[in-house]
Scaffold this active site. Structure first.
Site, PDB file in Angstrom:
ATOM      1  N   CYS A   1       1.241  -1.908  15.686  1.00 38.56           N
ATOM      2  CA  CYS A   1       1.272  -1.636  14.250  1.00 38.56           C
ATOM      3  C   CYS A   1       0.602  -2.760  13.463  1.00 38.56           C
ATOM      4  O   CYS A   1       0.936  -3.932  13.632  1.00 38.56           O
ATOM      5  CB  CYS A   1       2.725  -1.479  13.797  1.00 38.56           C
ATOM      6  SG  CYS A   1       2.907  -1.349  12.007  1.00 38.56           S
TER       7      CYS A   1
ATOM      8  N   CYS B   1      -1.281   6.218   9.737  1.00 39.43           N
ATOM      9  CA  CYS B   1      -0.037   5.562  10.184  1.00 39.43           C
ATOM     10  C   CYS B   1      -0.340   4.252  10.875  1.00 39.43           C
ATOM     11  O   CYS B   1      -1.166   4.203  11.777  1.00 39.43           O
ATOM     12  CB  CYS B   1       0.680   6.394  11.242  1.00 39.43           C
ATOM     13  SG  CYS B   1       1.181   7.982  10.714  1.00 39.43           S
TER      14      CYS B   1
ATOM     15  N   CYS C   1       6.463  -7.034   7.319  1.00 41.03           N
ATOM     16  CA  CYS C   1       7.595  -6.551   8.120  1.00 41.03           C
ATOM     17  C   CYS C   1       8.076  -7.696   8.992  1.00 41.03           C
ATOM     18  O   CYS C   1       7.261  -8.472   9.489  1.00 41.03           O
ATOM     19  CB  CYS C   1       7.140  -5.366   8.988  1.00 41.03           C
ATOM     20  SG  CYS C   1       8.498  -4.500   9.798  1.00 41.03           S
TER      21      CYS C   1
ATOM     22  N   CYS D   1       3.530   8.480   1.147  1.00 43.31           N
ATOM     23  CA  CYS D   1       4.034   7.531   2.141  1.00 43.31           C
ATOM     24  C   CYS D   1       4.273   6.209   1.416  1.00 43.31           C
ATOM     25  O   CYS D   1       3.344   5.570   0.924  1.00 43.31           O
ATOM     26  CB  CYS D   1       2.993   7.390   3.248  1.00 43.31           C
ATOM     27  SG  CYS D   1       3.496   6.256   4.534  1.00 43.31           S
TER      28      CYS D   1
ATOM     29  N   GLU E   1       0.835  -1.201   0.000  1.00 42.04           N
ATOM     30  CA  GLU E   1       0.000   0.000   0.000  1.00 42.04           C
ATOM     31  C   GLU E   1       0.873   1.256   0.000  1.00 42.04           C
ATOM     32  O   GLU E   1       1.949   1.279   0.592  1.00 42.04           O
ATOM     33  CB  GLU E   1      -0.920  -0.009   1.217  1.00 42.04           C
ATOM     34  CG  GLU E   1      -1.964  -1.113   1.098  1.00 42.04           C
ATOM     35  CD  GLU E   1      -2.963  -1.142   2.245  1.00 42.04           C
ATOM     36  OE1 GLU E   1      -4.144  -1.358   1.967  1.00 42.04           O
ATOM     37  OE2 GLU E   1      -2.570  -0.955   3.401  1.00 42.04           O
TER      38      GLU E   1
ATOM     39  N   CYS F   1       6.103  -4.718  16.017  1.00 46.68           N
ATOM     40  CA  CYS F   1       5.665  -3.684  16.952  1.00 46.68           C
ATOM     41  C   CYS F   1       4.196  -3.946  17.276  1.00 46.68           C
ATOM     42  O   CYS F   1       3.381  -4.122  16.359  1.00 46.68           O
ATOM     43  CB  CYS F   1       5.882  -2.300  16.339  1.00 46.68           C
ATOM     44  SG  CYS F   1       7.601  -2.079  15.849  1.00 46.68           S
TER      45      CYS F   1
HETATM   46  N1  SAH Z   1       9.032   0.584   9.951  1.00 44.27           N
HETATM   47  C1  SAH Z   1       9.320   1.960  10.066  1.00 44.27           C
HETATM   48  C2  SAH Z   1       8.470   2.818   9.157  1.00 44.27           C
HETATM   49  C3  SAH Z   1       7.001   2.482   9.024  1.00 44.27           C
HETATM   50  S1  SAH Z   1       5.937   2.863  10.346  1.00 44.27           S
HETATM   51  C4  SAH Z   1       9.187   2.411  11.488  1.00 44.27           C
HETATM   52  O1  SAH Z   1       8.672   1.665  12.299  1.00 44.27           O
HETATM   53  O2  SAH Z   1       9.645   3.509  11.787  1.00 44.27           O
HETATM   54  C5  SAH Z   1       5.662   4.623  10.301  1.00 44.27           C
HETATM   55  C6  SAH Z   1       5.301   5.203  11.678  1.00 44.27           C
HETATM   56  O3  SAH Z   1       3.952   4.866  12.075  1.00 44.27           O
HETATM   57  C7  SAH Z   1       6.212   4.662  12.763  1.00 44.27           C
HETATM   58  O4  SAH Z   1       6.610   5.679  13.650  1.00 44.27           O
HETATM   59  C8  SAH Z   1       5.299   3.707  13.469  1.00 44.27           C
HETATM   60  O5  SAH Z   1       5.758   3.450  14.752  1.00 44.27           O
HETATM   61  C9  SAH Z   1       3.974   4.421  13.417  1.00 44.27           C
HETATM   62  N2  SAH Z   1       2.826   3.551  13.674  1.00 44.27           N
HETATM   63  C10 SAH Z   1       2.737   2.224  13.492  1.00 44.27           C
HETATM   64  N3  SAH Z   1       1.505   1.775  13.857  1.00 44.27           N
HETATM   65  C11 SAH Z   1       0.815   2.844  14.268  1.00 44.27           C
HETATM   66  C12 SAH Z   1      -0.532   3.034  14.735  1.00 44.27           C
HETATM   67  N4  SAH Z   1      -1.384   2.019  14.809  1.00 44.27           N
HETATM   68  N5  SAH Z   1      -0.929   4.277  15.060  1.00 44.27           N
HETATM   69  C13 SAH Z   1      -0.069   5.331  14.933  1.00 44.27           C
HETATM   70  N6  SAH Z   1       1.197   5.213  14.489  1.00 44.27           N
HETATM   71  C14 SAH Z   1       1.648   3.979  14.165  1.00 44.27           C
HETATM   72 FE1  SF4 Z   2       7.487  -2.832  11.097  1.00 42.24          FE
HETATM   73 FE2  SF4 Z   2       5.270  -1.548  11.888  1.00 42.24          FE
HETATM   74 FE3  SF4 Z   2       7.318  -1.839  13.584  1.00 42.24          FE
HETATM   75 FE4  SF4 Z   2       7.557  -0.149  11.522  1.00 42.24          FE
HETATM   76  S1  SF4 Z   2       6.124   0.058  13.244  1.00 42.24           S
HETATM   77  S2  SF4 Z   2       9.074  -1.684  12.217  1.00 42.24           S
HETATM   78  S3  SF4 Z   2       6.347  -1.289   9.960  1.00 42.24           S
HETATM   79  S4  SF4 Z   2       6.072  -3.513  12.711  1.00 42.24           S
END
Ligand code: SAH
Ligand code: SF4
Length: 391
Positions: free
Chosen positions: A142, A368, A135, A128, A115, A139
């Site tokens: 996420c 995000c 991944c 974006c 996406e 996290c």
């Molecule tokens: N993998 C990289 C980039 C993608 S995530 C990283 O983790 O930095 C982009 C941003 O969105 C990151 O700061 C991530 O922590 C945040 N993010 C992920 N899930 C989210 C959620 N459910 N609500 C708000 N931000 C989120």
């Molecule tokens: Fe991967 Fe989501 Fe963690 Fe970014 S925030 S490293 S996309 S699991």
């Protein structure tokens, strides 16, 4: 902008049949394109000029058909078509949010999907971009983290997302028309699916193409790479790409960060901050963005805000507060607005910019952390996710 219901369009194009063994020119660096042209029979003396011409067609004019590259001799165009293709991802569907955000589901080789999200704002338009299908990291807040890694994207698939978005925005120059100075796609953030520092070389090559002055031509200041904290790779963001850096920080103690961003078990807060303290600064005014997702009763207390300030002391920084975006089955709740505001005030009073990121495209799951290709079958079970996050 008038608020209307979100729109979904199925726009799957019929895949073109590629010549067998053809190399995709999209995503090749200038040097790699140079070598590829010579290997396919272009005389060495002409190769540099040919790269320049083809580069302009692909990245400045958005042309993908060799037959339309009219400043090349007809016979040469036919030769190119025998050996090469100019391929970008296929758009499977496009959704437009009530706030104008556009989310594209794109299909890449092997039938995988990623996406890409376009976010229009008053003074800019940000794309974006995804760097991986799924991944490897998990996290716990996420959505992408619930999808197993399928593969890294190629450089062509990464820059291809930019080319496809420009197609959809109608942003290629019209021959003969005056140059449009306001750019709809003015910024790139590597904040889509995947951890860009686990696919460094391809991300670097793609961003070099985005920054090339003869083409997409974005300044390095308009590109931001976000990482969860792959410590050994961080410095390369400055030395090999030169774009802006954002860190998904999200917690102020190792205990909490271990759960939210499990890569913290490998490189903890101290190791991460040490890497940031010695981060090669490209200019004095440059700051590192700390992203901090606001999770109710998890990481949003006044004490967290004070600890955060103490931790980052000495690092030129701005703190981007991200209200948590929920997704189906997500184990957290967004902090209340007055809590987010109070947290932001503490940080602001300590001298740091502390913008609160407005959630965009929530109605189409484009905000995000909400990205995940719905059709991708390799899912983690909720149990797996919780076990990996130590919940
Ligand atoms: N993998 C990289 C980039 C993608 S995530 C990283 O983790 O930095 C982009 C941003 O969105 C990151 O700061 C991530 O922590 C945040 N993010 C992920 N899930 C989210 C959620 N459910 N609500 C708000 N931000 C989120
Ligand atoms: Fe991967 Fe989501 Fe963690 Fe970014 S925030 S490293 S996309 S699991």
């Amino acid at each position: 902008m008038t608020a209307t219901a979100p729109i979904t369009q199925d726009v799957l194009t019929i895949p073109r049949k590629l010549p067998e063994g053809a190399t995709n020119l999209v995503g090749l660096t200038r040097d790699a394109m140079h070598d590829a042209l010579i290997a396919a029979g272009t005389p060495e003396k002409q190769a540099k000029m040919r790269v320049g011409q083809i580069w302009q067609w692909i990245y400045e004019k958005g042309v993908r058909d060799f037959a339309l590259m009219t400043n090349l001799a007809k016979a040469y165009r036919a030769e190119l078509a025998e050996h090469f293709v100019v391929e970008v991802p296929e758009v499977v569907s496009k959704q437009v949010s009530m706030d104008g955000t556009r989310k594209y589901l794109m299909r890449i080789a092997g039938g995988h999907e990623v996406e890409t999200v376009y976010i229009p704002e008053e003074d800019r338009g940000t794309l974006c971009v995804s760097s991986q299908v799924g991944c490897t990291l998990t996290c716990s807040f996420c959505h992408t983290g619930t999808q197993k890694l399928v593969r890294n994207l190629t450089a062509g698939e990464i820059i291809g997302q930019v080319l496809v978005a420009r197609d959809d925005l109608g942003e290629w120059p019209i021959p003969g028309a005056p140059k449009n100075e306001t750019r709809l796609l003015s910024n790139i953030v590597l904040m889509g699916m995947g951890e860009p520092l686990y696919n460094f070389d391809n991300v670097r090559d793609a961003m070099k193409i985005a920054m090339d002055p003869e083409g997409v031509s974005l300044s390095r200041r308009r590109i931001t790479l976000s990482t969860s904290g792959v410590v050994p790779e961080i410095a390369k963001t400055a030395t090999e790409i030169g774009c802006q850096l954002a860190i998904s920080f999200h917690a102020t103690t190792d205990e909490v960060r271990d759960k939210l961003v499990p890569i913290n078990k490998k490189w903890n807060i101290k190791e991460l901050l040490d890497a940031l303290r010695s981060y090669p600064k490209l200019s004095n005014s440059e700051r590192i963005t700390f992203e901090y997702v606001m999770l109710k009763d998890v990481n949003d207390s006044d004490a967290d805000a004070h600890r955060l300030i103490k931790l980052i002391r000495g690092i030129p920084a701005k703190i981007n507060l991200i209200p948590f975006n929920e997704w189906p089955g997500s184990p957290y709740v967004r902090s209340d607005w007055d809590r987010i505001q109070a947290f932001a005030d503490i940080i602001y009073k300590a001298g740091y910019a502390s913008p609160i990121r407005t959630p965009r495209g929530e109605d189409i799951m484009a905000a995000c952390g909400q990205l995940k290709s719905a059709t991708e079958r390799a899912r983690k079970s909720r149990k797996e996710i919780q076990a990996e996050a130590g919940l």
